[in-house]
Enzyme design. Structure first.
Site, short mmCIF file in Angstrom:
data_model
loop_
_atom_site.label_atom_id
_atom_site.label_comp_id
_atom_site.label_asym_id
_atom_site.label_seq_id
_atom_site.Cartn_x
_atom_site.Cartn_y
_atom_site.Cartn_z
CG ASN A 209 -0.19 -0.03 2.50
OD1 ASN A 209 0.50 0.92 2.85
ND2 ASN A 209 -0.27 -1.15 3.23
CG ASP A 278 -6.34 -5.94 6.69
OD1 ASP A 278 -5.79 -5.85 7.80
OD2 ASP A 278 -7.04 -5.04 6.19
CE LYS A 288 7.21 -11.41 -14.83
NZ LYS A 288 7.58 -11.05 -16.17
N PRO A 305 -1.78 -12.34 10.59
CG PRO A 305 0.23 -12.81 11.68
CD PRO A 305 -0.43 -12.88 10.34
CB ILE A 307 1.23 -7.14 14.71
CG1 ILE A 307 1.61 -7.91 13.43
CG2 ILE A 307 2.45 -6.97 15.61
CD1 ILE A 307 2.52 -7.13 12.48
CG PHE A 323 -1.95 5.31 13.98
CD1 PHE A 323 -1.12 5.20 15.07
CD2 PHE A 323 -2.04 6.55 13.33
CE1 PHE A 323 -0.39 6.29 15.53
CE2 PHE A 323 -1.30 7.64 13.76
CZ PHE A 323 -0.47 7.52 14.86
CE LYS A 337 -9.87 -0.57 11.53
NZ LYS A 337 -9.25 0.22 10.49
CE LYS A 341 -7.05 -3.71 15.00
NZ LYS A 341 -6.02 -4.29 14.15
O1 PMT Z 1 2.99 6.06 6.58
P1 PMT Z 1 2.31 7.38 6.30
O2 PMT Z 1 2.27 7.72 4.84
O3 PMT Z 1 2.86 8.49 7.14
O4 PMT Z 1 0.76 7.20 6.69
C1 PMT Z 1 0.40 7.00 8.02
C2 PMT Z 1 -0.78 6.04 8.12
C3 PMT Z 1 -2.00 6.65 7.45
C4 PMT Z 1 -0.46 4.69 7.50
C5 PMT Z 1 -1.02 5.86 9.67
O5 PMT Z 1 -1.34 7.12 10.22
C6 PMT Z 1 -2.15 4.89 9.95
O6 PMT Z 1 -3.33 5.24 10.02
N1 PMT Z 1 -1.81 3.59 10.16
C7 PMT Z 1 -2.78 2.50 10.37
C8 PMT Z 1 -3.33 2.04 9.05
C9 PMT Z 1 -4.59 1.17 9.20
O7 PMT Z 1 -5.61 1.44 8.71
O8 PMT Z 1 -4.49 0.20 9.90
P2 PMT Z 1 -5.69 -0.89 10.16
O9 PMT Z 1 -7.01 -0.26 10.31
O10 PMT Z 1 -5.54 -1.93 9.12
O11 PMT Z 1 -5.22 -1.43 11.54
C10 PMT Z 1 -5.56 -0.86 12.79
C11 PMT Z 1 -4.36 -0.99 13.70
O12 PMT Z 1 -3.96 -2.36 13.83
C12 PMT Z 1 -3.13 -0.25 13.23
O13 PMT Z 1 -2.50 0.26 14.39
C13 PMT Z 1 -2.26 -1.33 12.58
O14 PMT Z 1 -0.87 -1.03 12.67
C14 PMT Z 1 -2.61 -2.56 13.41
N2 PMT Z 1 -2.56 -3.81 12.64
C15 PMT Z 1 -3.41 -4.03 11.60
C16 PMT Z 1 -3.38 -5.22 10.93
C17 PMT Z 1 -2.47 -6.21 11.31
N3 PMT Z 1 -2.40 -7.36 10.69
N4 PMT Z 1 -1.64 -5.98 12.35
C18 PMT Z 1 -1.67 -4.80 13.02
O15 PMT Z 1 -0.89 -4.59 13.95
#
Ligand code: PMT
Length: 401
Positions: A209, A278, A288, A305, A307, A323, A337, A341
């Site tokens: 992404n 995800d 390839k 998973p 994290i 985040f 969320k 979590k």
């Molecule tokens: O990197 P930049 O360009 O500065 O942009 C910053 C950002 C927009 C990426 C950042 O501010 C941000 O929002 N990061 C979270 C992105 C997100 O949408 O995550 P999520 O909704 O998929 O996950 C929620 C939380 O779980 C996040 O803290 C993520 O790190 C964590 N997560 C998600 C999936 C996964 N498999 N493991 C995780 O730890």
């Protein structure tokens, strides 16, 4: 801006590295500082006072008998109303004079007359740095509370290689900001994730992404500046490691998970900023992918998973901050969320405002409700966020007794 409302007296000594004072001064001004410049006579042989005057927007002083200071006491006048003295390209001679308390020129006299912290970035040939006399002087100055930024090791202007090179301007600026930032996370270990993950589907292609890593790197820097020991697990991004931060570079979500779990049990605070994929391909093709009769290949995806949820579920978890990047309904989705979590704080941002760029707008969601922060540069937001987190941590520790 990290040095907003700060006035710094920048002292420049006579070494080749004096030319780097110009870039440092420009960066200090960009960070919001007012900068007064004092040069030794030798420094003016390497860089002109006019250059530094143009960059600081103020008169530059070099002598003890400067008639521009009405009361005739420039060493007292110039050391009034400043937050710190920073001496760069500090030579072996300047260190020797400070260590013995000599006040022969304007800069060394200010070093004695000041009431504020003194930071020194030395620059000299490695043999001079290693000489027993310099070692004695450095030990004396450390004992007097002087704080050293560097020196670094590397190739020197004279062609020698070793310790004695001045830190780069951006490293000196980071060290200065850290030294002037309240140490609200002193003694704390902070673990962060940042950037995207890359999930391979074959040897050259993958799912990823547009996360740039900027938000996570800015938070790592702010946590270091607040006094924490910081470890950053980073997905594939182009950014350089922030000064003083340990960076482990990973590619996939599984690698990120492994690196995080190695450190999570000893961390006090975990901030998950990474945009973790995800899903990943159930099987990564060893060759390839080819077009078969014009049909696209079928790639089966499986879930990665979570994290953050895994760290939050540890028997003695660190304080966890997540985040949430959403394209709509930020409040509802972010709060949902946070609860799913089981974490005390989540930072919500809209993808159109924060994903990939240099600025952001965030809203914090915790048990007490939502708190918007002023929009702006990611680094400025990071400092505010670290302050908020430090406050929540202090409350949590106070509650736990
Ligand atoms: O990197 P930049 O360009 O500065 O942009 C910053 C950002 C927009 C990426 C950042 O501010 C941000 O929002 N990061 C979270 C992105 C997100 O949408 O995550 P999520 O909704 O998929 O996950 C929620 C939380 O779980 C996040 O803290 C993520 O790190 C964590 N997560 C998600 C999936 C996964 N498999 N493991 C995780 O730890």
């Amino acid at each position: 801006m990290e040095l907003q409302d700060k006035t710094i007296l920048l002292g420049v000594c006579g070494g080749v590295a004096a030319y780097k004072a110009a870039a440092l001064l420009r960066d200090m001004r960009r960070a919001g500082a007012r900068v007064r410049v004092v040069m030794t006579e030798a420094a003016t042989r390497f860089i002109t006072p006019l250059t530094l005057q143009a960059l600081s927007g103020e008169a530059v002083y070099t002598g003890l008998w400067d008639e521009r200071i009405a009361n005739g006491m420039p060493h007292i006048e110039l050391s009034r109303g400043i937050d710190a003295v920073l001496v760069v390209a500090a030579t072996a001679d300047f260190l020797a004079r400070m260590a013995t308390g000599r006040a022969e020129d304007l800069l060394s006299t200010i070093a004695l007359a000041r009431k504020t912290p003194l930071f020194v970035a030395p620059a000299m040939n490695r043999q001079m740095w290693e000489h027993p006399a310099t070692r004695r002087n450095v030990a004396t100055l450390l004992g007097d509370g002087v704080c050293f930024f560097g020196p670094a090791s590397g190739v020197q202007a004279c062609g020698d290689e070793g310790e004695g090179r001045m830190l780069e301007p951006e490293e000196i600026l980071e060290a200065l900001i850290a030294a002037l930032t309240p140490r609200r996370l002193a003694g704390k270990k902070v673990l962060l994730t940042a950037g995207p993950t890359f999930e391979a589907i074959d040897p050259v292609r993958g799912l990823t992404n547009l996360s740039s890593g900027r938000m996570g790197y800015a938070l790592a820097r702010a946590a270091m500046q607040a006094g924490a020991e910081v470890s950053l697990v980073s997905g594939p991004v182009e950014l350089a490691a922030p000064y003083g931060v340990r960076v482990s570079r990973v590619r996939s979500a599984l690698e990120m998970r492994e690196a995080v779990l190695q450190e999570a049990t000893t961390a006090d605070l975990f901030i998950a900023v990474a945009a973790v994929a995800d899903y990943r391909a159930e099987e990564v093709a060893t060759q390839k992918h080819k077009k078969e009769n014009g049909r696209p290949p079928e790639i089966r995806l499986i879930a990665n998973p979570d994290i953050l949820a895994e760290v939050a579920a540890l028997p003695r978890p660190p304080f966890c901050v997540g985040f949430a990047a959403e394209s709509e309904n930020l409040e509802t989705f972010a709060e949902e969320k946070r609860k799913r979590k089981k974490i005390p704080l989540i930072v919500g941002n809209l993808i159109q405002e924060g994903f990939g760029g240099k600025t952001n707008r965030v809203i914090l969601f915790d048990e007490e409700g939502s708190h918007p922060l002023p929009p702006g540069e990611k680094q400025a937001i990071a400092h505010k966020l670290i302050e908020h987190i430090a406050h929540l941590l202090e409350k949590t520790y106070a509650r736990a007794g």
